[in-house]
Structure formats: C-alpha cells, structure tokens
Scaffold this active site. Structure first.
Site, PDB file in Angstrom:
ATOM      1  N   LEU A 345     -18.515  -5.863   9.629  1.00  0.00           N
ATOM      2  CA  LEU A 345     -17.486  -5.170   8.840  1.00  0.00           C
ATOM      3  C   LEU A 345     -17.496  -5.657   7.398  1.00  0.00           C
ATOM      4  O   LEU A 345     -17.212  -4.905   6.480  1.00  0.00           O
ATOM      5  CB  LEU A 345     -16.102  -5.425   9.433  1.00  0.00           C
ATOM      6  CG  LEU A 345     -15.794  -4.729  10.756  1.00  0.00           C
ATOM      7  CD1 LEU A 345     -14.472  -5.236  11.309  1.00  0.00           C
ATOM      8  CD2 LEU A 345     -15.753  -3.228  10.581  1.00  0.00           C
ATOM      9  N   GLY A 346     -17.817  -6.927   7.236  1.00  0.00           N
ATOM     10  CA  GLY A 346     -17.812  -7.454   5.890  1.00  0.00           C
ATOM     11  C   GLY A 346     -18.090  -8.933   5.893  1.00  0.00           C
ATOM     12  O   GLY A 346     -18.072  -9.591   6.940  1.00  0.00           O
ATOM     13  N   VAL A 353     -17.405 -10.943   9.278  1.00  0.00           N
ATOM     14  CA  VAL A 353     -16.453 -10.301  10.170  1.00  0.00           C
ATOM     15  C   VAL A 353     -17.160  -9.144  10.883  1.00  0.00           C
ATOM     16  O   VAL A 353     -17.813  -8.320  10.241  1.00  0.00           O
ATOM     17  CB  VAL A 353     -15.237  -9.763   9.409  1.00  0.00           C
ATOM     18  CG1 VAL A 353     -14.203  -9.214  10.388  1.00  0.00           C
ATOM     19  CG2 VAL A 353     -14.621 -10.846   8.548  1.00  0.00           C
ATOM     20  N   LYS A 368     -14.048 -12.810  13.429  1.00  0.00           N
ATOM     21  CA  LYS A 368     -14.488 -13.524  12.234  1.00  0.00           C
ATOM     22  C   LYS A 368     -15.194 -14.798  12.669  1.00  0.00           C
ATOM     23  O   LYS A 368     -14.655 -15.589  13.428  1.00  0.00           O
ATOM     24  CB  LYS A 368     -13.268 -13.874  11.378  1.00  0.00           C
ATOM     25  CG  LYS A 368     -13.634 -14.508  10.063  1.00  0.00           C
ATOM     26  CD  LYS A 368     -12.500 -14.392   9.064  1.00  0.00           C
ATOM     27  CE  LYS A 368     -13.039 -14.424   7.647  1.00  0.00           C
ATOM     28  NZ  LYS A 368     -12.150 -13.798   6.696  1.00  0.00           N
ATOM     29  N   ASP A 465      -4.062 -17.667   0.070  1.00  0.00           N
ATOM     30  CA  ASP A 465      -5.199 -16.886  -0.411  1.00  0.00           C
ATOM     31  C   ASP A 465      -4.833 -15.399  -0.480  1.00  0.00           C
ATOM     32  O   ASP A 465      -5.540 -14.544   0.029  1.00  0.00           O
ATOM     33  CB  ASP A 465      -6.424 -17.119   0.475  1.00  0.00           C
ATOM     34  CG  ASP A 465      -7.722 -16.841  -0.272  1.00  0.00           C
ATOM     35  OD1 ASP A 465      -7.671 -16.649  -1.505  1.00  0.00           O
ATOM     36  OD2 ASP A 465      -8.777 -16.818   0.384  1.00  0.00           O
TER      37      ASP A 465
END
Ligand SMILES: *[C@@H]1O[C@H](CO)[C@@H](O)[C@H](O)[C@H]1NC(C)=O
Ligand SMILES: *[C@@H]1O[C@H](CO)[C@@H](O)[C@H](O)[C@H]1NC(C)=O
Ligand SMILES: *[C@@H]1O[C@H](CO)[C@@H](O)[C@H](O)[C@H]1NC(C)=O
Ligand SMILES: *[C@@H]1O[C@H](CO)[C@@H](O)[C@H](O)[C@H]1NC(C)=O
Ligand SMILES: *[C@@H]1O[C@H](CO)[C@@H](O)[C@H](O)[C@H]1NC(C)=O
Ligand SMILES: *[C@@H]1O[C@H](CO)[C@@H](O)[C@H](O)[C@H]1NC(C)=O
Ligand SMILES: *[C@@H]1O[C@H](CO)[C@@H](O)[C@H](O)[C@H]1NC(C)=O
Ligand SMILES: *[C@@H]1O[C@H](CO)[C@@H](O)[C@H](O)[C@H]1NC(C)=O
Length: 671
Positions: A345-346, A353, A368, A465
């Site tokens: 996904l990224g 992920v 993740k 974050d």
C-alpha cells in the site's frame, strides 16, 4: 628312512601299474602337483581358477607328469566339476577345454576363440596329437560351432568332430534338459573312452546329480592313431574381449577303471561372485534407497526448516496476556499473499504497509512491517499496543493487533480504502482535487481524534507524528489518524547516548529540539502545520514553483507573509481555484499559524482548537509579537538539525525522521 621307503613303495607301485590315477577334491596345496601357466591360479580354498577378469589371456593347468598310453591300454575315464561365471548374463567369452596333449607348452597358442590351444597355423595339424573336449560358450562360425552353449569333441582342431548343445538326460524325468554352461552354476562332466568300443563318451549333468545313464556325446574314435605314449592331461582356457571366470572345483582321472566319484563335501566352494554381484547390487540398491531416503528427509527437514523459518515468530511468556492482540506470522503472511509487492500500500517512515485479508475472518487489514532490532522496550511497547488496541475513536485508525518476529514488528490495522491524505493533497492526479467540504471535515476529524488522545482517554496519549501522510481516509472519506505511538518504539531501540527528536522535519515544534520532551503542545504544533498543508495544498517545505532551481518555500513563513500583507487567502490551494468557503479557509490558515506559534504556551489546546472549529469559540487574534524568524524548525534551532544526517536535510522534507530521542513514553501521564 620310513618316509623314503613308503615313497619307494608308492613309486614302485605306480610303475608297476604303469597307469595313472588321481583324484582332486579341490586343489588345496596342489601347486606343485599341478602345472599352471597364464592367468591360471589356485585360490587359497583349493579352487582352480583358470581365468579371471583379464581380457585376451590364456591359462593352462596340467597334471604335472605325463600319463602313459601303452598300446592296447588307452582306455581312460575322467570327470571334473567346472563353473563358468559370465561377466553379465549372455556376456560370456569362450570356454574351457579338457585337453590330452603331448606337451604342456602352449606359449604360441592364442587366446579368445583358439581357447589357448592352437594358433592360426597350428589349428588342424595332425601333428598336434591333441584330443580335447570343449565347453564352448561362444558360437564361432570359423569353427562351425553349432551354438553358443555347446559341448564338442575336438581332434587336433577346434572344429569339433562331434558337438551337442549342453544338456543332460534326466533319468528321473526321462527327458533331455538343457544346461546353460555360463550360468555360474557348477556342473559335472564325465569323459570316458573305451579302447575296445573305440567310443569317446561325454556326459554332462548339473553338480550333485548322479551321472545320467545316457551320455550327451558318443563319438567313435580310434584314439590309438592320435594318442602318443606320453601325454599330458589338463585344462586350457582363454578370455577374449569379454573376460570370464572359469573354475575347476575337482577332478579325477583313472586309466584302470572308472574315475572315482568326487566328494562334494570336500570340494571348495565357489566365490560368491554372482551372489556378490547380487548382494553388491542389492547393497547398491539399499544404499541408493538409504541415500535417497536421507536426501528426502534432508529435503523434508530443509523444507520444514524453511517453512518454520518462514513463519517463525517471537512469542515470549509475558506476551500471554496480550494474546487477544496477537496475530500469527503465518496468518499475516497468508493474508498479504506473502508480503507480495502487489499488495504494497505504501512505504511509510517506519516501514512498508501491505494490504491483506485475514483468512479466518476475511477482514481487510493493513499490515505494517516495522523493522525493530532491539529487544529493549518491546515489552512496554507491546503493553502500549494493547492499550492502544483499546483506543476507540471514529477518527483513529483502529489498531487490531501485532506480531513479533526477529528484527521486526508487524502491526495490524483496519484497512483504509481511500489511502492517505497526502496522496490526495499533493499527488497531482487530474480531476481528483479534494473539495473544501471534505477538507474541512478531515480537519475537524483529526482535531477530534487528537482531543480524544490528549484529553478524553484514560491516559494522555501523544501522537508525536501528526502530518497529512499519517491521516488516512476510510470508505466515507472520514479522516482517520494513524501511526500513533510508533515513534515511541524508536525511542527504545536507540542508543540512549544519542539524542534526536522523533517526528518529521517541518512538523517538529521548535522547543522539542531543545527540551526533547514531547508534549500535547508539540502535537498541536504539528497539527498547525497539518492545517496549512490542507489549506494550501503544499508540503511544509516545498518549492516556490515547478522550477527545479526555485528557492525552498517554508510554508509557515509564506502563509505568515500573506497574512501580514493582509491577503491570507492568497496562500490557499491554487488547485481549488477559489472554490471554498472563504471564512472557513481564513479560519483554518489563521488557526494553523496560531498552532504554529513558536512558544508552546502561546498555542491553543486541542480542546480550544475543536471549539474554534465548531464555532463555539472564536479564533483569538494572532499575537502581534509573532516573529516569523522563529516559526518553523529552521529558525533558531538550526543548530540541532545539523546533528541530523545530512540526507534528512536534502530530502523532500516530509520523510519521517525515524530517529530517536526522548525517554518519555507515549502514554506519559497517568490520569
Ligand atoms: C594377459 O594378456 C596380456 C595381453 O595379451 C599380456 O600382456 C599379459 O602378460 C597376460 N597375462 C598373463 C598372466 O599371461
Ligand atoms: C588375473 O590373474 C592374474 C594371475 O593371477 C593376475 O596377474 C591378474 O592381475 C588378474 N587379473 C584380474 C583382473 O584380476
Ligand atoms: C542368451 O542368448 C540366447 C540366444 O543368444 C537367448 O536364447 C537367451 O534367452 C539369452 N539369455 C539371457 C539370460 O539373456
Ligand atoms: C603356432 O604354434 C606352434 C606351436 O604350437 C609354433 O611352432 C608356431 O610358430 C606358431 N605359429 C604362429 C603363427 O604363432
Ligand atoms: C536326448 O539326446 C540324445 C542325444 O542328443 C538323443 O539321442 C535322445 O534321443 C534324446 N532323448 C530325449 C528323450 O529327448
Ligand atoms: C558309451 O556310450 C554307449 C552308449 O551311448 C555305451 O554303449 C558305451 O558303453 C559307453 N562307453 C563308455 C566307455 O562309457
Ligand atoms: C586303429 O588305429 C591303429 C593305428 O593306426 C591301427 O593299427 C588299428 O587297426 C586301428 N583299429 C581299427 C579298429 O581301425
Ligand atoms: C581307478 O579304478 C580302479 C578300478 O575301478 C579303482 O580301484 C581305483 O580306485 C580308481 N582310482 C581312481 C583314482 O579313480
């Protein structure tokens, strides 16, 4: 004296008889009683081995003294037991001949088809005075052989004067039965000559069978024309290109009557060559089986090991209480199709992920993979994960559980079908500009989530974050704040001597690099930057324009400048082309600047932010002493940043700084 007299008596007796008779039940110690040449040898057990696996060799074995054939006394009777071992079935060569010859010198004779008896020029010569009985296992057309398994009577020539396929008459069954000479089985042969009948009879039988009543060959021969007075009796054998083992087990000779029967119990046993070969091949087969079994089990073990390794995970006793949050690695491996790239996904700041579907529940998840090499702090982290698993808010990405492996931690979240906000904000995909109402809803959602974390849950949770890339969108485009607490993990996995700030460049409150103490105010600072991102459609640090050489644009400075010039809406996302509610846009940008106030005490709390967004509180005027020089992290804290790896400074400015620091927990304050 006694010995000599006995010998004398024997010699006298022999001379008196003038006829030779002997019996060898094996040839033990007979080396001096037998003349052997070529490759013939007497084995230790008394077996006479005429040939071995040497090719193109001859061998001879003769009774060492001549036998005397006096006129009218030329009858004889002999029997011997032989065995022919082929190197392989039907791969035999030549054979054995029983020879009555005036000489034992056959140095000029040829091996192979000549059976060590003749050469090309001596074959057929009447001067040979040779009578032979051949046990031939090769059909040689040159000598008009009848087949490759025959017995023949040869007189001075290898062209038999009488021949028959090896066979015997079974008195029991009253039938002729063929025998395979080169079967490796011992066989007995009887050769009888009667001078009156002038018949040379040859009889064959398997070993241990009685002598058949009918002979195989019976040839009328006037041997007085052939036999000389002094003759040698014995065997000749030869190998050709394909060698053979030729054996004589026992032999008896009589000129005064029937040859004495051999004593089977005294005969040497044959080497277990065939058996050997069999057992050897059996051994080889067994070995092969054992080896293949070993190989198979090794392969199985390797597969098992690889399989085990593949799904290996860390599970310690203390994790029992977190079992409800535990996923097995196998489950996650299967869910993500083995962490296939197609499921990616990224790639976030802390790891990759993957999209997945938990096989047992068919639940869509995002997995993740966070690399985590240190054991230190993991226990606290898992404890926090389980705490975080209990966090429930419609604007938080639900953490479902975790899995631990060596050097890596896997976190399982609810799957967010619409991906992360930063993609929608910054990736220039045609026709996919987020409209203002959704942006405003997202802004409110994130604020609500942060308020929940800061004030509404049982403990204060710092996100640490907050940024557009950590805001995910569910199917209804609701904002879901994700990745909270991960920074905490990196706090623990570092060398405590180095102190760096966790967070992302551009979002880090100035005091954080000084105090290294994350607070709710530092989260508010990050949220302020997030507001500008959403309102302006720009990254915290970006380019003035598309031009590569363009000067860096510090978003907060720029918005501040626009505000100072009295046209804060100039900073709004140009891609929206003014399609927004001006009051709301102005509110967002001003609120952003307020949250970015360089002094922590000057920033609103999340509760105030939520109230301002709801309209239940009014936005206070921005303080006049708001100094753009100190806005953002590149102000007075530049020095701190120099201690960061230079790559962070040259990066786009939104990469997560997965570096360390602050010893404070995410869940810092108990309530
Ligand atoms: C066997 O034959 C080879 C080749 O013909 C010869 O060189 C060798 O001497 C022979 N061996 C014996 C023991 O006769
Ligand atoms: C065969 O026997 C001869 C004489 O004993 C020997 O020299 C030779 O090496 C043997 N050959 C084989 C293949 O065993
Ligand atoms: C050997 O060869 C003969 C004919 O050449 C054949 O009849 C026989 O079946 C063969 N035996 C084996 C074991 O191959
Ligand atoms: C053949 O053998 C005989 C002795 O048996 C010998 O005299 C003669 O020279 C040999 N001939 C050849 C061609 O080897
Ligand atoms: C057996 O063989 C001999 C000679 O080869 C022959 O004379 C005899 O008739 C045969 N007997 C039978 C029963 O086949
Ligand atoms: C040879 O065989 C014949 C019958 O085939 C028999 O009459 C004769 O007595 C035999 N001779 C010897 C010496 O065995
Ligand atoms: C056998 O041969 C010898 C010598 O040539 C001869 O004297 C004798 O008469 C022959 N016997 C018969 C029966 O032919
Ligand atoms: C030879 O034959 C005679 C007479 O049948 C017998 O007494 C003697 O034992 C035999 N000798 C051998 C060694 O066969």
């Amino acid at each position: 004296m006694i010995h000599i007299s006995v010998l004398l008596i024997l010699v006298v007796h022999a001379i008196a008889q003038d006829e030779t008779q002997f019996t060898y039940n094996g040839f033990q110690g007979a080396t001096n009683k037998l003349h052997v040449d070529g490759i013939a040898t007497i084995l230790p057990n008394g077996l006479l081995q005429l040939t071995n696996y040497s090719s193109y060799n001859t061998s001879h074995a003769f009774y060492p003294r001549p036998v005397i054939f006096k006129p009218n006394h030329i009858s004889f009777s002999t029997t011997f037991i032989f065995a022919i071992y082929p190197i392989a079935p039907n791969q035999s060569s030549h054979g054995i001949v029983f020879v009555i010859s005036p000489t034992t010198h056959f140095q000029q004779a040829l091996p192979s088809a000549y059976l060590g008896l003749f050469n090309t020029s001596s074959n057929r010569l009447p001067s040979n005075h040779i009578i032979a009985v051949e046990l031939d296992t090769i059909q040689n057309p040159e000598f008009k052989d009848i087949d490759s398994n025959h017995v023949g009577i040869d007189v001075n020539s290898l062209t038999s004067s009488a021949a028959a396929t090896a066979a015997y008459y079974s008195d029991k069954l009253r039938v002729n039965k063929t025998l395979q000479l080169n079967s490796g089985k011992p066989m007995q042969i009887w050769i009888d000559y009667d001078e009156v009948e002038m018949l040379l009879n040859v009889t064959l039988a398997p070993f241990s069978s009685p002598k058949p009543s009918k002979c195989l060959l019976s040839k009328q021969l006037n041997l007085s024309t052939i036999l000389l007075r002094n003759m040698y009796v014995g065997f000749s054998s030869a190998t050709g290109p394909i060698p053979n083992y030729h054996y004589i087990l026992g032999w008896s000779w009589n000129q005064s009557g029937k040859a004495q029967d051999l004593d089977p119990s005294k005969l040497p046993s044959l080497p277990q060559i065939k058996h050997h070969k069999k057992s050897l091949s059996q051994l080889i087969i067994v070995l092969l089986i054992v080896i293949s079994l070993l190989l198979l089990s090794m392969i199985a073990a390797a597969i098992w090991f690889v399989w085990k390794k593949k799904y290996e995970e860390l599970l310690e006793p203390w994790e029992k209480e977190y079992a409800p949050y535990r996923y097995s690695f196998k489950e996650l491996y299967l869910a993500t199709k083995g962490f296939k790239n197609s499921e990616l996904l990224g790639v976030g700041g802390f790891g990759k992920v993957y999209k997945g579907i938990i096989p047992s529940t068919s639940r869509q998840v995002a997995v993740k993979r966070v690399s985590q090499d240190s054991k230190q702090g993991i226990k606290e982290f898992v404890a926090e994960i389980s705490s975080m698993g209990r966090l429930r808010h419609r604007n938080l990405v639900q953490l479902l559980g975790y899995c631990r492996r060596k050097g890596e931690l896997l976190l399982v979240y609810d799957y967010m079908p619409n991906g992360s906000l930063d993609k929608l904000l910054f990736d220039k995909v045609e026709g996919s500009i987020l409209c203002w109402s959704i942006r405003f809803k997202i802004i409110k959602g994130v604020a609500s989530a942060l308020l929940y974390l800061h004030e509404e849950w049982e403990q204060v949770v710092l996100h640490r974050d907050v940024k557009a890339s950590n805001v995910l969108l569910d199917a209804e485009m609701n904002a879901r704040l994700g990745d909270f607490g991960l920074a905490k993990l990196y706090d623990h996995s570092i060398d405590p001597r180095t102190t760096h700030v966790v967070g992302t460049i551009g979002y880090i409150a100035p005091e954080l690099s000084r105090t290294r103490k994350p607070t709710t105010s530092t989260d508010v600072f990050s949220y302020g930057m997030f507001l500008l991102e959403v309102g302006c459609g720009r990254r915290p640090i970006g380019k003035q324009n598309e031009d590569n050489d363009a000067e860096a644009l510090f978003l907060s400075d720029w918005v501040y400048d626009c505000w100072k010039m009295g046209d804060i809406l100039k900073a709004s996302d140009p891609r929206m082309e003014g399609d927004y509610v001006e009051d709301e846009m102005e509110l967002i940008l001003k609120l952003g600047l307020l949250c970015l106030y360089p002094i922590a005490e000057g920033r609103p709390t999340m509760r105030q932010v939520v109230q301002i967004l709801n309209g239940s509180a009014t936005l206070p005027e921005l303080p006049s002493e708001y100094n753009p020089e100190t806005i953002g992290f590149l102000g007075e804290d530049l020095g701190t940043l120099h201690s960061l790896p230079s790559s962070f400074l040259s990066s786009s400015g939104t990469s997560s700084v997965a570096v360390m620091s602050s010893t404070n927990s995410v869940l810092r304050y108990g309530r």
